[in-house]
Structures are given as structure tokens and as C-alpha cells.
Write an enzyme that holds these catalytic residues in place. Structure first.
Site, mmCIF file in Angstrom:
data_model
loop_
_atom_site.group_PDB
_atom_site.id
_atom_site.type_symbol
_atom_site.label_atom_id
_atom_site.label_comp_id
_atom_site.label_asym_id
_atom_site.label_seq_id
_atom_site.Cartn_x
_atom_site.Cartn_y
_atom_site.Cartn_z
ATOM 1 N N GLY A 225 -11.763 0.198 2.075
ATOM 2 C CA GLY A 225 -11.505 -1.180 1.766
ATOM 3 C C GLY A 225 -10.902 -1.564 0.403
ATOM 4 O O GLY A 225 -10.934 -2.761 0.024
ATOM 5 N N HIS B 212 -0.986 -1.784 10.459
ATOM 6 C CA HIS B 212 -2.281 -1.038 10.506
ATOM 7 C C HIS B 212 -2.545 -1.039 12.046
ATOM 8 O O HIS B 212 -2.868 -2.017 12.565
ATOM 9 C CB HIS B 212 -3.394 -1.648 9.755
ATOM 10 C CG HIS B 212 -4.684 -1.035 10.212
ATOM 11 N ND1 HIS B 212 -5.823 -1.310 9.298
ATOM 12 C CD2 HIS B 212 -5.060 -0.116 10.993
ATOM 13 C CE1 HIS B 212 -6.728 -0.737 9.792
ATOM 14 N NE2 HIS B 212 -6.552 0.301 10.874
ATOM 15 N N LYS C 129 -11.816 11.347 1.554
ATOM 16 C CA LYS C 129 -10.297 10.937 2.023
ATOM 17 C C LYS C 129 -9.326 11.942 1.970
ATOM 18 O O LYS C 129 -8.519 12.340 2.763
ATOM 19 C CB LYS C 129 -10.046 9.689 1.521
ATOM 20 C CG LYS C 129 -10.949 8.339 1.752
ATOM 21 C CD LYS C 129 -11.326 8.043 3.202
ATOM 22 C CE LYS C 129 -12.297 7.042 3.417
ATOM 23 N NZ LYS C 129 -13.330 7.092 4.663
ATOM 24 N N LYS D 212 -5.474 6.417 -5.184
ATOM 25 C CA LYS D 212 -6.345 6.177 -4.051
ATOM 26 C C LYS D 212 -7.758 6.975 -4.377
ATOM 27 O O LYS D 212 -7.533 7.926 -4.711
ATOM 28 C CB LYS D 212 -6.138 6.505 -2.812
ATOM 29 C CG LYS D 212 -4.914 5.510 -2.103
ATOM 30 C CD LYS D 212 -4.771 5.851 -0.468
ATOM 31 C CE LYS D 212 -3.971 5.091 0.132
ATOM 32 N NZ LYS D 212 -3.740 5.377 1.542
ATOM 33 N N GLU E 23 -7.202 7.276 7.821
ATOM 34 C CA GLU E 23 -8.586 7.433 7.767
ATOM 35 C C GLU E 23 -9.058 7.670 9.450
ATOM 36 O O GLU E 23 -8.517 7.187 10.220
ATOM 37 C CB GLU E 23 -9.304 6.215 7.207
ATOM 38 C CG GLU E 23 -9.077 5.985 5.854
ATOM 39 C CD GLU E 23 -10.007 4.850 5.260
ATOM 40 O OE1 GLU E 23 -10.619 4.250 5.899
ATOM 41 O OE2 GLU E 23 -9.494 4.484 3.949
ATOM 42 N N ARG F 264 -17.545 5.699 13.900
ATOM 43 C CA ARG F 264 -18.524 4.689 14.157
ATOM 44 C C ARG F 264 -17.804 3.594 15.497
ATOM 45 O O ARG F 264 -16.765 3.918 15.781
ATOM 46 C CB ARG F 264 -19.131 3.784 13.278
ATOM 47 C CG ARG F 264 -17.831 2.967 12.763
ATOM 48 C CD ARG F 264 -18.107 2.069 11.733
ATOM 49 N NE ARG F 264 -17.069 1.118 11.356
ATOM 50 C CZ ARG F 264 -16.053 1.389 10.339
ATOM 51 N NH1 ARG F 264 -16.026 2.549 9.708
ATOM 52 N NH2 ARG F 264 -14.997 0.861 10.384
ATOM 53 N N ILE G 57 3.673 3.036 0.924
ATOM 54 C CA ILE G 57 4.518 2.514 2.139
ATOM 55 C C ILE G 57 4.406 0.938 1.896
ATOM 56 O O ILE G 57 3.215 0.333 2.069
ATOM 57 C CB ILE G 57 3.776 2.592 3.450
ATOM 58 C CG1 ILE G 57 3.496 4.470 3.366
ATOM 59 C CG2 ILE G 57 4.874 2.368 4.531
ATOM 60 C CD1 ILE G 57 4.668 5.256 3.548
ATOM 61 N N VAL H 30 -16.010 -2.785 14.924
ATOM 62 C CA VAL H 30 -15.883 -4.166 15.282
ATOM 63 C C VAL H 30 -15.203 -4.656 16.459
ATOM 64 O O VAL H 30 -15.707 -5.515 17.396
ATOM 65 C CB VAL H 30 -15.975 -5.157 14.077
ATOM 66 C CG1 VAL H 30 -15.829 -6.735 14.454
ATOM 67 C CG2 VAL H 30 -16.872 -4.913 13.106
HETATM 68 C C1 MV4 Z 1 -1.877 2.527 1.884
HETATM 69 C C2 MV4 Z 1 -0.810 1.572 1.647
HETATM 70 C C3 MV4 Z 1 0.637 1.772 1.536
HETATM 71 N N1 MV4 Z 1 0.682 3.115 1.219
HETATM 72 N N2 MV4 Z 1 -1.333 4.039 1.427
HETATM 73 C C4 MV4 Z 1 -5.910 -0.105 2.200
HETATM 74 C C5 MV4 Z 1 -6.987 0.317 2.496
HETATM 75 C C6 MV4 Z 1 -7.241 1.869 2.446
HETATM 76 N N3 MV4 Z 1 -8.153 2.232 3.581
HETATM 77 C C7 MV4 Z 1 -5.616 2.224 2.619
HETATM 78 N N4 MV4 Z 1 -4.735 1.133 2.373
HETATM 79 C C8 MV4 Z 1 -3.473 1.207 2.155
HETATM 80 N N5 MV4 Z 1 -3.194 2.617 2.036
HETATM 81 C C9 MV4 Z 1 -0.131 3.828 1.098
HETATM 82 N N6 MV4 Z 1 0.329 5.425 0.893
HETATM 83 C C10 MV4 Z 1 -1.121 0.111 2.092
HETATM 84 C C11 MV4 Z 1 -2.539 0.022 2.332
HETATM 85 C C12 MV4 Z 1 -3.001 -1.380 2.549
HETATM 86 C C13 MV4 Z 1 -3.364 -1.700 3.847
HETATM 87 C C14 MV4 Z 1 -3.844 -0.689 4.962
HETATM 88 C C15 MV4 Z 1 -4.292 -1.148 6.012
HETATM 89 C C16 MV4 Z 1 -4.613 -2.382 6.125
HETATM 90 C C17 MV4 Z 1 -4.368 -3.434 5.345
HETATM 91 C C18 MV4 Z 1 -3.904 -3.051 4.070
HETATM 92 C C19 MV4 Z 1 -3.801 -4.061 2.975
HETATM 93 C C20 MV4 Z 1 -3.297 -3.770 1.917
HETATM 94 C C21 MV4 Z 1 -2.765 -2.384 1.594
#
Ligand code: MV4
Length: 445
Positions: A164, A208, A116, A158, A288, A292, A203, A295
Site C-alpha cells: 500500500g 500494474h 517482501k 521499500k 508481490e 487471498r 521504474i 476485491v
Molecule cells: C515500485 C514502483 C516503481 N519502481 N517499485 C507501490 C505499492 C507497492 N506495493 C509497490 N509500489 C510501487 N513499487 C519500483 N521498483 C512503483 C510503485 C507504485 C505503484 C505500483 C502499483 C500500483 C500503483 C502504484 C502507484 C505508485 C507507485
């Protein structure tokens, strides 16, 4: 064109891929574990090969069984679906080495996007908006504290191999960094065998929103508009829709161009998804890229009237894409129907389906491998069906989904149908007023 495709998956997606292959005049090979002998993907494929015992690692993840199955049946391509080996660079490479076309990303693309921090750096170079944070990986607690102060709290650490939500820690002040660093590293090492961490500004309560893209073997890319996946619980999506109720034509063009730039810079071939976080001011940031079929792809298919699996197969066979972008002409919603007990912390409920009524009528699509008398095995994920509706407007789609959910009678196991009915009647869902935090405060009745 391919003569025969082996589908290295199970359940609804295996059936979904078989359906398109049939329409394209391509023969199909199903593979199945001994737990899936009675599954519909086995019945509807032209040939079926048992690849091992129930545990995924011995069957659907067993690369050598799958390659042997492809070789003895003379399959010239493998479609991995989603999950399992769909984003496994080793498997993609093994297929290439065996002269079998992997209908998915190259090992190089999978590795590039699977890391990532590296994916983010690549996107930044392409001019795709990214969240302010560390350049590449963090190398010490001291450096993490320094960067957090530069970007300002709250910050998030991260795992670079993550996804996930695993190996992710939010930090609000200097004193929290050391503990977050240690626990995130441990979690990432255990989950991914890679403890690399990077940092970003956090954030709060984003949406999303992801953009579907396609690229062909000749360097052409297009976008196919967005899906809103904000309705999720503990990083499991519950419902997706297209278009996003938060979208504007201007934002769609900006995000579409950014997603195309992302695909373009890596010379992406196939269908893919660029995921973004969108804040309340409609600033969007690359999160990201998924290499693929996802779903939730049916909501895109219904709003642009387009078969994404057919497109995957055509691109893999070397057919050029038109290169034009696609815009939604309808509204579609997908509810994921899981065999889970929503009154007991979404505990999985495998078992026998005694009675089944599938919803129908205009604008209703059901993607599922279940039938009356089918036994849901306990070894795999709990999604048993996807109910997709489409209509001219979002309001009509919600009413239609509520109606269709009412017709979806599944007896013998608990399912998430009652939760979705409550969602369709929730005033914040109806008004489109929701973020990824929505389910944190949603009260199940
Ligand atoms: C974040 C975020 C807030 N700020 N990054 C959750 C899964 C991972 N792939 C990235 N995620 C997040 N990254 C920053 N800088 C909040 C999340 C996040 C989230 C993102 C997408 C869908 C659902 C989520 C649920 C909780 C946190």
C-alpha cells in the site's frame, strides 16, 4: 466436502461467498458486529452470530470470537474473504490447530510472501523476473548509497513488511538517501512493527498488471490470465479490467508462465495473485504475491466464465484442479463504488441510503450488500458496491459501463459513480493509454 462454512467477513464479499456456498449445498454461518445487524450477509446466511462491538479489532479481527463462533456452530471451515484476517498467519495457524480448514493460505505461505524482500529472493530463485536492487535487506546508509550507484538512480527504498505504498521512498541522488532511510524506517516501524528496508531500481510510470493463479493439494498449478489495476489513486484501486489493454498474447504467456513458476516454487495451494510492474517496453517484474481472494476477482470470473470462490472451496476440500490455463474470451471492467465525496478529497461519506436503483441488463453484475434504507456504518472501508460489466470487446464494455453507471442511483450519500462516468468518457482511458500515474493528472469535473 465441507458441511458448513463460517464467513469471517462482512459486506459484499461475505454475501458473495454465501451465494457460492448455497449453490454448492454448503451451509453458511455469518458473523457480524453490532453495527452490521441489518446487513444482507446476516439475512442470507443460514445462521448468524454476533461477534462484538463495531470496531474491527473487537469483532472482525477478534480471532477468539471467530473461533468460538465456528465451534459453537460446528463449522468445519472458515472463509476469511479479503482484508481483515485473510492474510494473517496467526489466524490461519489457529484454524489449523482447531481442526478448522482455513480457506486461504497456510501460515507458512502467508509469512513467506508477507516479507517482501524474502518473497523477492524466492521468486528470483524460481527464475521469475525481479527488479535489480539489494540482495535482501539493506544494513546501512552507506550500503544503500553504494547499491543505488550500482543500479543507477532513480532508486526506491521499500519496507519489507510493506504494501500500500507505506514505508516507500524514491531517491534521485546520494544526498537524499539518509533522509529517506530515516523517514522510511520510522514509518515502517510504526505501521508494521518491522523497519527492514530493501532497495530497487525505480521504474517510472509502470502499469500494474496481476496474474490470477490457482494451485491444488497435488502440486498442480494453472494461471487464469491477467487483470489491469493501473487505475488507482494513492494506492487505492478505483477500477480493474481484464484483459489488460496493454497485453499481447506473447506477454500473457510469458507472465502466465512466470506466475505459475512463482506458485510452483512455494507449492502454493488455493487461489492467489502474482502482481507485476510492467514498464513501457513490456518488461515485467515480480512485485508481490497476494494469498487471498481479491476485491477485483469478478473481472476474471466474467472473462473466463469461472467461479473463483467455488474453486477456492474445492481446492481447500482436496479436489484436484484440471491444470489447464484459462484465457479471456470477453472483456470485463469493474468499477469500485465507494461512499466518498470525490469533490472533497475522497472524504468518506457514511450514512443512510434513502433511494437505490441497481443497474441491470445483459452483461451487468452488481456485487453489493446495500439496499434502500441501509445505513453505511462509519467503522469500515467505504466500498459499498462493485459494478462489473462484460461484453465481447473493450469498446462495448466501456459503453455498457457508462450506461450502467447512469442507472446506478444512490441517494443519501455521495459516491464515486460520477468519477467513473467521467473515466468512461476520457479519451486516454478509452484508448487504453494509461499507467499507474493516470490519476495524478486526472481532473475531476
Ligand atoms: C515500485 C514502483 C516503481 N519502481 N517499485 C507501490 C505499492 C507497492 N506495493 C509497490 N509500489 C510501487 N513499487 C519500483 N521498483 C512503483 C510503485 C507504485 C505503484 C505500483 C502499483 C500500483 C500503483 C502504484 C502507484 C505508485 C507507485
Amino acid at each position: 466436502m465441507f458441511k458448513k462454512i463460517l464467513i469471517a467477513n462482512r459486506g459484499e464479499i461475505a454475501l458473495r461467498i454465501i451465494r457460492t456456498c448455497k449453490e454448492m449445498g454448503v451451509k453458511t454461518v455469518a458473523v457480524y458486529s453490532t453495527a452490521d445487524r441489518e446487513s444482507l450477509h446476516v439475512r442470507f446466511a443460514d445462521e448468524a452470530i454476533c461477534i462484538g462491538p463495531p470496531p474491527s479489532k473487537d469483532s472482525y479481527l477478534n480471532m477468539h470470537s471467530l473461533l468460538s463462533a465456528a465451534e459453537i456452530t460446528n463449522a468445519d471451515a472458515i472463509h476469511p474473504g479479503y482484508g481483515f484476517l485473510s492474510e494473517n498467519s496467526k489466524f490461519s495457524g489457529l484454524c489449523r490447530d482447531h481442526g478448522i480448514k482455513f480457506i486461504g493460505a497456510t501460515p507458512e505461505h502467508i509469512e513467506q510472501m508477507g516479507d517482501k524482500a524474502n518473497a523477492k529472493d524466492t521468486m528470483k530463485k524460481a527464475g521469475v523476473p525481479t527488479i535489480p536492487g539489494s540482495e535482501g535487506l539493506l544494513d546501512s546508509i552507506e550500503q544503500a548509497i553504494k547499491i543505488a550507484n550500482e543500479i543507477g538512480y532513480p532508486a526506491i527504498m521499500k519496507a519489507t513488511a510493506g504494501g500500500g505504498g507505506r514505508g516507500m521512498r524514491i531517491v534521485w541522488k546520494d544526498e537524499e538517501i539518509e533522509g529517506a532511510w530515516n523517514s522510511a524506517k520510522l514509518e515502517a516501524a510504526n505501521a508494521f512493527g518491522n523497519d527492514g528496508l530493501y532497495m530497487e531500481k525505480y521504474i517510472e510510470d509502470p502499469r500494474h498488471i496481476e496474474i490470477q493463479v490457482a494451485g491444488d493439494q497435488f502440486g498442480k498449478v494453472c494461471h487464469l490470465s491477467e487483470r489491469d489495476c493501473s487505475i488507482q489513486r494513492r494506492h487505492q484501486k478505483l477500477l480493474e479490467e481484464s484483459p489488460s489493454p496493454f497485453m499481447t498474447p506473447e506477454l500473457r504467456d510469458k507472465m502466465g508462465e512466470a506466475a505459475k513458476a512463482a506458485a510452483q516454487i512455494i507449492n502454493y495451494e488455493g487461489v492467489g495473485t502474482v502482481e507485476f510492474l510492467v514498464d513501457k517496453h513490456r518488461n515485467f517484474y515480480f512485485m508481490e504475491m497476494n494469498t487471498r481472494i481479491q476485491v477485483e476477482h469478478p473481472v476474471t470470473e466474467e472473462v473466463i466464465n469461472f467461479d473463483l470462490v467455488k474453486e477456492q472451496i474445492l481446492i481447500a476440500a482436496g479436489v484436484p484442479i484440471s491444470g489447464i490455463d484459462y484465457y479471456p474470451t470477453k472483456h470485463a471492467i469493474e468499477c469500485r463504488i465507494n461512499a466518498e465525496d470525490i469533490y472533497n478529497n475522497f472524504r468518506p461519506c457514511p450514512g443512510k441510503i434513502n433511494q437505490l436503483n441497481r443497474p441491470g441488463g445483459h452483461g451487468v453484475r452488481v456485487d453489493t450488500h446495500i439496499y434502500a434504507g441501509y445505513t453505511i456504518p462509519p467503522y469500515y472501508d467505504s466500498m459499498i458496491a462493485k459494478l462489473i460489466v462484460f461484453a465481447q470487446t473493450r469498446e462495448e464494455a466501456i459503453v455498457k459501463m457508462d450506461r450502467a453507471l447512469g442507472e446506478f442511483i444512490i441517494e443519501g450519500v455521495q459516491t464515486t459513480v460520477p468519477l467513473h462516468i467521467q473515466l468512461m468518457r476520457n479519451k486516454d482511458f478509452i484508448s487504453g493509454n494509461f499507467t499507474t500515474a493516470f490519476m495524478n493528472t486526472f481532473e475531476i469535473k
